[in-house]
Design an enzyme around this catalytic site. Structure first.
Site, PDB file in Angstrom:
ATOM      1  N   ASP A 259      28.475  50.118 -31.032  1.00  0.00           N
ATOM      2  CA  ASP A 259      29.318  50.783 -30.041  1.00  0.00           C
ATOM      3  C   ASP A 259      28.992  50.137 -28.696  1.00  0.00           C
ATOM      4  O   ASP A 259      27.918  50.345 -28.139  1.00  0.00           O
ATOM      5  CB  ASP A 259      29.009  52.291 -30.046  1.00  0.00           C
ATOM      6  CG  ASP A 259      29.884  53.066 -29.064  1.00  0.00           C
ATOM      7  OD1 ASP A 259      30.370  52.466 -28.082  1.00  0.00           O
ATOM      8  OD2 ASP A 259      30.065  54.285 -29.274  1.00  0.00           O
TER       9      ASP A 259
ATOM     10  N   TYR B 210      25.858  58.777 -29.084  1.00  0.00           N
ATOM     11  CA  TYR B 210      26.872  59.632 -28.454  1.00  0.00           C
ATOM     12  C   TYR B 210      27.076  60.912 -29.280  1.00  0.00           C
ATOM     13  O   TYR B 210      27.201  60.856 -30.511  1.00  0.00           O
ATOM     14  CB  TYR B 210      28.179  58.833 -28.348  1.00  0.00           C
ATOM     15  CG  TYR B 210      29.314  59.605 -27.752  1.00  0.00           C
ATOM     16  CD1 TYR B 210      29.345  59.909 -26.397  1.00  0.00           C
ATOM     17  CD2 TYR B 210      30.366  60.047 -28.546  1.00  0.00           C
ATOM     18  CE1 TYR B 210      30.390  60.625 -25.854  1.00  0.00           C
ATOM     19  CE2 TYR B 210      31.423  60.760 -28.009  1.00  0.00           C
ATOM     20  CZ  TYR B 210      31.432  61.048 -26.657  1.00  0.00           C
ATOM     21  OH  TYR B 210      32.466  61.757 -26.123  1.00  0.00           O
TER      22      TYR B 210
ATOM     23  N   LYS C 201      36.669  54.472 -21.391  1.00  0.00           N
ATOM     24  CA  LYS C 201      35.627  54.223 -20.409  1.00  0.00           C
ATOM     25  C   LYS C 201      35.912  52.891 -19.685  1.00  0.00           C
ATOM     26  O   LYS C 201      36.922  52.766 -19.040  1.00  0.00           O
ATOM     27  CB  LYS C 201      34.262  54.248 -21.108  1.00  0.00           C
ATOM     28  CG  LYS C 201      34.092  55.416 -22.120  1.00  0.00           C
ATOM     29  CD  LYS C 201      34.089  56.782 -21.490  1.00  0.00           C
ATOM     30  CE  LYS C 201      34.172  57.925 -22.499  1.00  0.00           C
ATOM     31  NZ  LYS C 201      33.258  57.897 -23.610  1.00  0.00           N
TER      32      LYS C 201
HETATM   33  C1  LIG Z   1      33.136  58.448 -24.920  1.00  0.00           C
HETATM   34  C2  LIG Z   1      32.383  57.729 -25.961  1.00  0.00           C
HETATM   35  C3  LIG Z   1      32.787  57.740 -27.311  1.00  0.00           C
HETATM   36  C4  LIG Z   1      33.980  58.543 -27.779  1.00  0.00           C
HETATM   37  O1  LIG Z   1      35.169  58.075 -27.246  1.00  0.00           O
HETATM   38  P1  LIG Z   1      36.471  58.986 -26.989  1.00  0.00           P
HETATM   39  O2  LIG Z   1      37.446  58.041 -26.412  1.00  0.00           O
HETATM   40  O3  LIG Z   1      36.047  60.083 -26.045  1.00  0.00           O
HETATM   41  O4  LIG Z   1      36.879  59.544 -28.304  1.00  0.00           O
HETATM   42  C5  LIG Z   1      32.043  57.010 -28.216  1.00  0.00           C
HETATM   43  N1  LIG Z   1      30.956  56.316 -27.837  1.00  0.00           N
HETATM   44  C6  LIG Z   1      30.527  56.295 -26.557  1.00  0.00           C
HETATM   45  C7  LIG Z   1      29.321  55.503 -26.205  1.00  0.00           C
HETATM   46  C8  LIG Z   1      31.218  56.998 -25.584  1.00  0.00           C
HETATM   47  O5  LIG Z   1      30.781  56.983 -24.316  1.00  0.00           O
END
Ligand SMILES: *Cc1c(COP(=O)(O)O)cnc(C)c1O
Length: 380
Positions: A171, A99, A196
């Site tokens: 992640d 990311y 998300k």
């Molecule tokens: C969006 C996202 C992030 C960061 O998250 P935020 O809530 O925007 O700070 C980190 N990793 C992945 C895979 C993401 O899609």
């Protein structure tokens, strides 16, 4: 308890004062103490908040960890993990094509504090092994990756790292714990952007980190309080509310994702579809082994920028937007939007071509989504 029970109940017994079935939003900054040194475990709301604590217990149960910690964003959660586990001089191996915000945090913030990072194609375990150094203390993985949906074998990498005292962080934003449980595969820490799929309704920004080991949990609790990037009570409540429907939402995202991927791969204008649920995906076997579904994220290549532009600007149900994981379908153009900061040569290497379109397939009627894509492809 089963997963579908845990999403609704874990960390959320009925509220004792009134019996409210829903965790209240404890919108308070401090708590009355009964006497000097005598209190109910709550002193100040940066340190403890019952709404946040319910979310933290909930995500810890879903990921199978000893404790969870909620932060103001996914990036704040990742930042806390790095500062909790590492110190100047430590080296981290990161799956490439991570990311963009994570890459920026590592390269433009944390390198100034004496951490060093190397990026490896983690879809090949040998490349992760080759990148390890004596100073390596962490392997940071994203799987599947954004936007070309490459996987890495969490169990194989954990097996390699653990005996060397190297922690694996995953992640898990794209799959959610419903489809993928990294701690069960040997990872030490899971992070999510709850913005998300966990929240799932595109109405809150937040992040969580879940630890498998008590000593990591202790450090994360310390950093959460010391650095203070906590999730607000309102956002914790929204996220708890979103998680209650995680199972049914993920099943619907997965069903629609499969239908859309199949539809796109039959279209002559589409050069290639990236979806781990397709048999031709190079890591389909790993996807079936490591995940219990394939989710709603996919990408497809229309071969040229203009074709992608015409298609994206013709979509009516899929909204042209960054972010992902909400109930509504979104489409984006990685080369000019989410991955604009990646140098062009590196984008080419990763497969992020100018014709690539990424979809976050929502849970609308599949027929409407296919009709929308059909119309847009006719303009491409
Ligand atoms: C969006 C996202 C992030 C960061 O998250 P935020 O809530 O925007 O700070 C980190 N990793 C992945 C895979 C993401 O899609």
């Amino acid at each position: 308890m089963g997963f579908a029970t845990d999403v609704i109940h874990a960390g959320q017994p009925p509220e004792p004062a009134t019996g409210a079935v829903t965790v209240p939003i404890y919108q308070t900054s401090t708590y009355v103490q009964e006497g000097l040194g005598r209190h109910k475990g709550y002193e100040y709301a940066r340190t403890h908040n019952p709404t946040r604590a319910a979310l933290e217990a909930n995500v810890a149960a879903l990921e199978g960890g000893v404790a969870g910690f909620a932060f103001a964003s996914g990036m704040a959660a990742i930042h806390a993990v790095m500062t909790a586990c590492l110190k100047a001089g430590d080296h981290v191996v990161v799956s490439d094509n991570t990311y963009g915000g994570t890459y920026r945090l590592f390269e433009r913030v944390l390198t100034d504090f004496g951490l060093t990072f190397d990026y490896a194609d983690a879809s090949d375990v040998a490349q992760v092994e080759a990148a390890l150094r004596p100073a390596t203390r962490m392997v940071f993985l994203e799987t599947p990756t954004n936007p070309v949906m490459r996987l890495c074998d969490i169990a194989a990498i954990a097996q390699l790292a653990r005996p060397k005292g190297i922690r694996v962080v995953v992640d898990n934003t794209f799959m959610s714990p419903y489809f993928q449980r990294p701690l069960a595969l040997g990872a030490s820490i899971v992070v999510h952007s709850t913005t998300k799929y966990l929240n799932g309704h595109s109405d809150s920004v937040g992040g969580v980190a879940i630890a498998a080991e008590p000593e990591v949990a202790e450090r994360l609790a310390f950093i959460q309080n010391a650095a203070g990037a906590i999730l607000s009570p309102m956002d914790a409540w929204l996220t708890l509310r979103g998680i209650k429907t995680l199972v049914v939402r993920m099943q619907a995202h997965d069903a629609n994702g499969r239908v859309v991927a199949q539809f796109l791969r039959e279209r002559p204008r589409v050069k290639r579809v990236y979806y781990p649920g397709l048999e031709e995906h190079p890591q389909h076997a790993l996807a079936k082994r490591q995940m219990s579904g394939f989710g709603g994220m996919l990408a497809f290549d229309l071969g040229a920028l203009e074709a992608a532009r015409r298609a994206l600007e013709s979509l009516k149900i899929f909204a042209l937007a960054e972010s992902l994981g909400g109930v509504e379908s979104l489409a984006c153009h990685p080369a000019t939007m989410t991955h604009a900061g990646v140098p062009p040569a590196e984008r080419q290497r990763l497969g992020i071509t100018d014709g690539l379109v990424r979809l976050s397939v929502g849970i609308e009627d599949a027929d409407d989504l296919l009709a929308d894509l059909d119309r847009a492809l006719a303009q491409a």
